[in-house]
Design a protein around this motif. Structure first.
Motif, PDB file in Angstrom:
ATOM      1  N   THR A   1      84.444  83.174  82.372  1.00  0.00           N
ATOM      2  CA  THR A   1      83.858  82.988  83.693  1.00  0.00           C
ATOM      3  C   THR A   1      84.882  83.143  84.801  1.00  0.00           C
ATOM      4  OG1 THR A   1      84.194  80.588  83.547  1.00  0.00           O
ATOM      5  CG2 THR A   1      82.073  81.471  82.806  1.00  0.00           C
ATOM      6  N   PHE A   2      85.913  83.935  84.554  1.00  0.00           N
ATOM      7  CA  PHE A   2      86.990  84.098  85.535  1.00  0.00           C
ATOM      8  C   PHE A   2      86.455  84.520  86.891  1.00  0.00           C
ATOM      9  CE2 PHE A   2      91.198  84.681  86.966  1.00  0.00           C
ATOM     10  CZ  PHE A   2      91.292  85.899  87.623  1.00  0.00           C
ATOM     11  N   SER A   3      85.470  85.368  86.918  1.00  0.00           N
ATOM     12  CA  SER A   3      84.946  85.878  88.177  1.00  0.00           C
ATOM     13  C   SER A   3      84.203  84.832  88.991  1.00  0.00           C
ATOM     14  CB  SER A   3      84.030  87.072  87.915  1.00  0.00           C
ATOM     15  OG  SER A   3      82.948  86.685  87.098  1.00  0.00           O
TER      16      SER A   3
ATOM     17  N   ALA B   1      97.269  84.795  83.878  1.00  0.00           N
ATOM     18  CA  ALA B   1      96.195  85.119  82.942  1.00  0.00           C
ATOM     19  C   ALA B   1      95.330  83.887  82.705  1.00  0.00           C
ATOM     20  CB  ALA B   1      96.782  85.605  81.631  1.00  0.00           C
ATOM     21  N   ALA B   2      94.027  84.079  82.775  1.00  0.00           N
ATOM     22  CA  ALA B   2      93.088  82.978  82.615  1.00  0.00           C
ATOM     23  C   ALA B   2      92.293  83.126  81.331  1.00  0.00           C
ATOM     24  CB  ALA B   2      92.134  82.935  83.804  1.00  0.00           C
TER      25      ALA B   2
ATOM     26  N   GLY C   1      89.768  77.585  91.468  1.00  0.00           N
ATOM     27  CA  GLY C   1      88.820  76.677  92.082  1.00  0.00           C
ATOM     28  C   GLY C   1      87.400  77.072  91.769  1.00  0.00           C
ATOM     29  N   SER C   2      86.618  76.156  91.216  1.00  0.00           N
ATOM     30  CA  SER C   2      85.239  76.449  90.846  1.00  0.00           C
ATOM     31  C   SER C   2      84.250  76.156  91.963  1.00  0.00           C
ATOM     32  CB  SER C   2      84.858  75.652  89.601  1.00  0.00           C
ATOM     33  OG  SER C   2      84.994  74.251  89.846  1.00  0.00           O
TER      34      SER C   2
ATOM     35  N   ASN D   1      90.732  89.206  83.499  1.00  0.00           N
ATOM     36  CA  ASN D   1      90.906  87.762  83.717  1.00  0.00           C
ATOM     37  C   ASN D   1      92.307  87.444  84.263  1.00  0.00           C
ATOM     38  OD1 ASN D   1      88.369  87.484  82.682  1.00  0.00           O
ATOM     39  ND2 ASN D   1      88.927  86.072  81.051  1.00  0.00           N
ATOM     40  N   THR D   2      92.762  88.249  85.195  1.00  0.00           N
ATOM     41  CA  THR D   2      94.128  88.102  85.688  1.00  0.00           C
ATOM     42  C   THR D   2      94.180  88.211  87.203  1.00  0.00           C
ATOM     43  OG1 THR D   2      94.997  89.064  83.635  1.00  0.00           O
ATOM     44  CG2 THR D   2      96.487  88.969  85.506  1.00  0.00           C
TER      45      THR D   2
END
Length: 128
Positions: free
Chosen positions: A28-30, A23-24, A99-100, A77-78
């Protein structure tokens, strides 16, 4: 950076299954490529799998192909790791990573340096 929390690890017999979740935090998880790594005692951290931002592309280390499946739910967000037909050699601490940086190929995400956020890890133990 995003905060990551893994869950779902445990002890299972060979041939069994486990489903890990990560879980994040944040909205902006996507915008993150997500990956799973693992580290067995006395060994280096090893890439397991990665999934692209929209879930369309995945990549697996050869040793888990056909047994493990990564997927993600951006609305929740998972990211998940379904592990089937588990083997004793799958025993390790499993880490979720985000990773961004956007690379041209998902293969670049086999490197730990491609990720800038990590979870605390969850233990998976597979008995023979």
């Amino acid at each position: 950076q995003v905060q990551l929390v893994e869950s779902g690890g445990g002890l299972v017999q060979a041939g069994g299954s486990l489903r890990l979740s990560c879980a994040a935090s944040g909205r902006t998880f996507s915008s993150y490529t997500m990956g799973w790594f693992r580290q067995a005692p006395g060994k280096e951290r090893e890439f397991v799998t990665a999934i692209s931002r929209n879930g369309a592309n995945t990549y697996y280390v050869d040793s888990v192909k056909g047994r493990f499946t990564i997927d993600r739910d951006n609305a929740k967000n998972t990211v998940y790791l379904q592990m089937n037909s588990l083997k004793p050699e799958d025993t390790a601490v499993y880490y979720c990573a985000a990773g961004s940086t956007l690379y041209s190929s998902i293969v670049y995400y086999t490197r730990p340096t491609a990720f800038d956020s990590w979870g605390q890890g969850t233990q998976v133990a597979v008995s023979a």
